[in-house]
Design an enzyme around this catalytic site. Structure first.
Site, short mmCIF file in Angstrom:
data_model
loop_
_atom_site.label_atom_id
_atom_site.label_comp_id
_atom_site.label_asym_id
_atom_site.label_seq_id
_atom_site.Cartn_x
_atom_site.Cartn_y
_atom_site.Cartn_z
N GLU A 215 0.82 -1.21 0.00
CA GLU A 215 0.00 0.00 0.00
C GLU A 215 0.86 1.25 0.00
O GLU A 215 1.91 1.29 0.61
CB GLU A 215 -0.83 0.05 1.28
CG GLU A 215 -2.01 -0.86 1.26
CD GLU A 215 -2.73 -0.80 2.59
OE1 GLU A 215 -3.88 -1.24 2.62
OE2 GLU A 215 -2.17 -0.30 3.58
N CYS B 245 5.58 -5.86 15.95
CA CYS B 245 5.14 -4.94 17.01
C CYS B 245 3.69 -5.30 17.33
O CYS B 245 2.90 -5.55 16.43
CB CYS B 245 5.25 -3.49 16.57
SG CYS B 245 6.95 -3.03 16.17
N SER C 135 11.00 6.61 8.87
CA SER C 135 10.58 6.17 10.20
C SER C 135 11.15 4.78 10.50
O SER C 135 11.04 3.87 9.69
CB SER C 135 9.04 6.10 10.24
OG SER C 135 8.61 5.53 11.45
N ASN D 293 -4.89 2.99 15.91
CA ASN D 293 -5.87 2.67 14.89
C ASN D 293 -6.18 1.17 14.98
O ASN D 293 -5.35 0.36 14.60
CB ASN D 293 -5.28 3.04 13.53
CG ASN D 293 -6.30 2.92 12.42
OD1 ASN D 293 -7.48 3.16 12.63
ND2 ASN D 293 -5.85 2.51 11.26
N GLY E 118 6.55 -2.20 6.49
CA GLY E 118 7.93 -2.66 6.58
C GLY E 118 8.85 -1.76 7.38
O GLY E 118 8.50 -0.64 7.76
N CYS F 206 -4.89 2.55 7.91
CA CYS F 206 -4.93 1.10 8.09
C CYS F 206 -3.88 0.63 9.07
O CYS F 206 -3.40 -0.47 9.01
CB CYS F 206 -4.68 0.42 6.76
SG CYS F 206 -3.04 0.79 6.17
N CYS G 183 6.56 -7.53 7.46
CA CYS G 183 7.62 -7.00 8.33
C CYS G 183 8.06 -8.10 9.27
O CYS G 183 7.24 -8.92 9.69
CB CYS G 183 7.09 -5.81 9.14
SG CYS G 183 8.35 -4.97 10.12
N SER H 291 9.97 5.36 16.18
CA SER H 291 8.76 4.84 16.79
C SER H 291 9.07 4.44 18.23
O SER H 291 9.56 3.35 18.48
CB SER H 291 8.25 3.64 16.00
OG SER H 291 7.91 4.05 14.70
N CYS I 144 3.16 8.41 1.55
CA CYS I 144 3.63 7.44 2.54
C CYS I 144 3.97 6.15 1.80
O CYS I 144 3.09 5.47 1.28
CB CYS I 144 2.51 7.22 3.55
SG CYS I 144 2.95 6.04 4.82
N CYS J 93 0.65 -3.41 15.70
CA CYS J 93 0.74 -3.07 14.28
C CYS J 93 0.20 -4.21 13.42
O CYS J 93 0.59 -5.36 13.58
CB CYS J 93 2.19 -2.78 13.90
SG CYS J 93 2.45 -2.57 12.12
N1 SAH Z 1 8.59 0.11 10.54
C1 SAH Z 1 8.71 1.51 10.67
C2 SAH Z 1 7.87 2.31 9.69
C3 SAH Z 1 6.50 1.80 9.40
S1 SAH Z 1 5.34 1.90 10.72
C4 SAH Z 1 8.38 1.91 12.09
O1 SAH Z 1 7.92 1.08 12.86
O2 SAH Z 1 8.64 3.08 12.43
C5 SAH Z 1 4.95 3.63 10.75
C6 SAH Z 1 4.33 4.12 12.05
O3 SAH Z 1 2.98 3.64 12.23
C7 SAH Z 1 5.09 3.63 13.27
O4 SAH Z 1 5.28 4.67 14.19
C8 SAH Z 1 4.17 2.58 13.81
O5 SAH Z 1 4.46 2.34 15.14
C9 SAH Z 1 2.82 3.18 13.56
N2 SAH Z 1 1.71 2.22 13.67
C10 SAH Z 1 1.73 0.92 13.36
N3 SAH Z 1 0.53 0.36 13.62
C11 SAH Z 1 -0.27 1.32 14.11
C12 SAH Z 1 -1.63 1.35 14.56
N4 SAH Z 1 -2.41 0.27 14.53
N5 SAH Z 1 -2.12 2.53 14.99
C13 SAH Z 1 -1.36 3.64 14.97
N6 SAH Z 1 -0.08 3.68 14.55
C14 SAH Z 1 0.48 2.53 14.14
FE1 SF4 Z 2 7.16 -3.46 11.39
FE2 SF4 Z 2 6.96 -0.80 11.93
FE3 SF4 Z 2 4.81 -2.45 12.10
FE4 SF4 Z 2 6.76 -2.63 13.89
S1 SF4 Z 2 5.42 -0.83 13.56
S2 SF4 Z 2 5.74 -4.36 12.87
S3 SF4 Z 2 8.55 -2.21 12.66
S4 SF4 Z 2 5.95 -1.94 10.26
#
Ligand code: SAH
Ligand code: SF4
Length: 406
Positions: A139, A163, A248, A347, A216, A390, A159, A270, A152, A166
């Site tokens: 996406e 996390c 990021s 989210n 990713g 998303c 990934c 993050s 974005c 996520c």
């Molecule tokens: N992997 C990298 C970049 C992609 S994630 C990273 O983790 O920084 C981009 C951002 O979206 C990160 O800060 C991540 O923690 C946040 N994110 C992931 N899932 C989320 C969710 N369900 N609600 C809000 N933010 C989220």
């Molecule tokens: Fe991967 Fe970033 Fe999602 Fe963590 S927040 S699982 S590093 S995409």
């Protein structure tokens, strides 16, 4: 007070001791780069054996020309047509004679991602699902902001980092995206807005910024990401300044130094928690690179200054990381760092174990940061009607008005 956020007894955090930047870090870097090669994308060659020129560096383009007996200046001409004019057809390259156009078309293509879906939200957010040669999809989201906007982009299919909050983290890593696939997301967005040739200067561009915050972990696919960003920053092509690019990371410490030295783009980290025990749970990579090490890498990040502050992303999870005590601890951790904090309301996604913090908790948290002098915009989800929000593909920031402390 009923419902008051729990204060964890572990304050102040017993953060682990930072490792020095030494041979160990270098060895880690080599290991990370080697591992990334196991998830390589398929070759950028079509069914007729023609190679995609998108994604090659200037030097590689010159090598391709040499291999077919052409002079190096042809590479410069092609670069201009591909990245300045945005053309995809050799036949319109009028600085190149017809016989050579035909020769190029026999051997090469100028590719774009396949588009599985393209949707535009009522608020102007546009989301694409791009499809690659091997059928994998990622996406990309465009988030408008008046007459400009940020794209974005994704760097991996899935990934490795799991996390807990996520959605991408629930999908295991399928593979890395290649350079062409990363640059291709930007070029396809430019196609969609008819923004070719590259506008002069940086003002008045619709696709004016890039945030590497899609699917990713970009620092686990560093080489392709760096190559793609170098192409985007090249002055004779797309010419986007590094100041308009933010990468990021979840905190791949050894690669942060490299990213700062070689690319110098803005950094977003993050963070999501102020204690190692909680961050270990939310961002499991913390077990390898704990908070103290991560912040030390941020302090070393080249170019970090008040004008170019590091963004700390903090997802607001109800009752998990959103107490006032945690906000105060965040202020303490960020002391002396040129930083701003993006508060991201969680989210939710189907099956997720967390809830979004209450607006009141978010406001209180932001007020503590603001009072300590940290800009802390609360991100407002965008494009809800097309599910652009998303998980991580999201939002436009909205600055909270400074609120007196309660
Ligand atoms: N992997 C990298 C970049 C992609 S994630 C990273 O983790 O920084 C981009 C951002 O979206 C990160 O800060 C991540 O923690 C946040 N994110 C992931 N899932 C989320 C969710 N369900 N609600 C809000 N933010 C989220
Ligand atoms: Fe991967 Fe970033 Fe999602 Fe963590 S927040 S699982 S590093 S995409």
């Amino acid at each position: 007070m009923p419902g008051a956020p729990q204060v964890n007894k572990a304050f102040p955090p017993a953060n682990r001791v930072a490792q020095p930047v030494d041979g160990l870090t270098e060895a880690e870097r080599v290991r990370i780069l080697a591992k990334s090669a196991h998830f390589a994308p398929p070759p950028m060659v079509d069914a007729e054996g023609r190679r995609d020129l998108v994604g090659l560096t200037r030097e590689e383009l010159a090598e391709e020309m040499a291999a077919i007996g052409e002079k190096p200046f042809r590479a410069k001409q092609l670069w201009h047509w591909i990245y300045h004019q945005g053309v995809r057809d050799f036949a319109v390259m009028n600085s190149i004679a017809k016989p050579l156009q035909a020769k190029l078309a026999e051997r090469f293509t100028i590719g774009r991602p396949g588009i599985s879906t393209e949707q535009t939200s009522t608020d102007g957010t546009r989301k694409w699902l791009f499809k690659w040669r091997d059928g994998q999809e990622v996406e990309t989201v465009y988030i408008p902001d008046d007459d400009r906007g940020a794209l974005c982009i994704s760097t991996q299919v899935g990934c490795t980092l799991s996390c807990s909050f996520c959605h991408t983290g629930t999908q295991k890593l399928v593979r890395n995206l290649g350079t062409a696939e990363i640059v291709g997301q930007f070029m396809a967005a430019r196609d969609s807005y008819g923004e070719w040739p590259t506008p002069k200067g940086e003002e008045g561009r619709r696709v004016s910024n890039i945030v590497v915050m899609g699917m990713g972990e970009p620092l686990y696919n560093y080489e392709a990401t760096a190559r793609a960003l170098n192409i985007v920053m090249d002055h004779e092509g797309i010419a986007l300044s590094r100041r308009r690019i933010t990468l990021s990371t979840s905190g791949v410490v050894p690669m942060m130094d490299k990213c700062g030295e070689e690319l110098g783009v803005n950094l977003a980290v993050s963070l999501h928690a102020v204690r190692d025990d909680l961050r270990d749970e939310l961002v499991p990579l913390n077990r390898k690179y704990p908070i103290a090490e991560l912040l030390a890498a941020c302090r070393r990040y080249p170019g970090a200054s008040n004008a170019r502050r590091i963004t700390f992303e903090y997802v607001m999870l109800r009752g998990v990381n959103d107490s006032e005590a945690e906000a105060h601890e965040l202020v303490r951790l960020l002391r002396d760092l040129p930083a701003k904090v993006n508060l991201i309301p969680f989210n939710p996604w189907p099956g997720s174990a967390y809830q979004t913090s209450t607006p009141e908790a978010v406001r209180r948290f932001a007020a503590i940061l603001n009072d300590a002098g940290y800009s802390s915009p609360i991100r407002r989800p965008r494009g809800r009607d097309i599910l652009a929000a998303c998980g991580q593909l999201k939002t436009e920031s909205e600055r909270l008005r400074r609120k007196p402390a309660a």
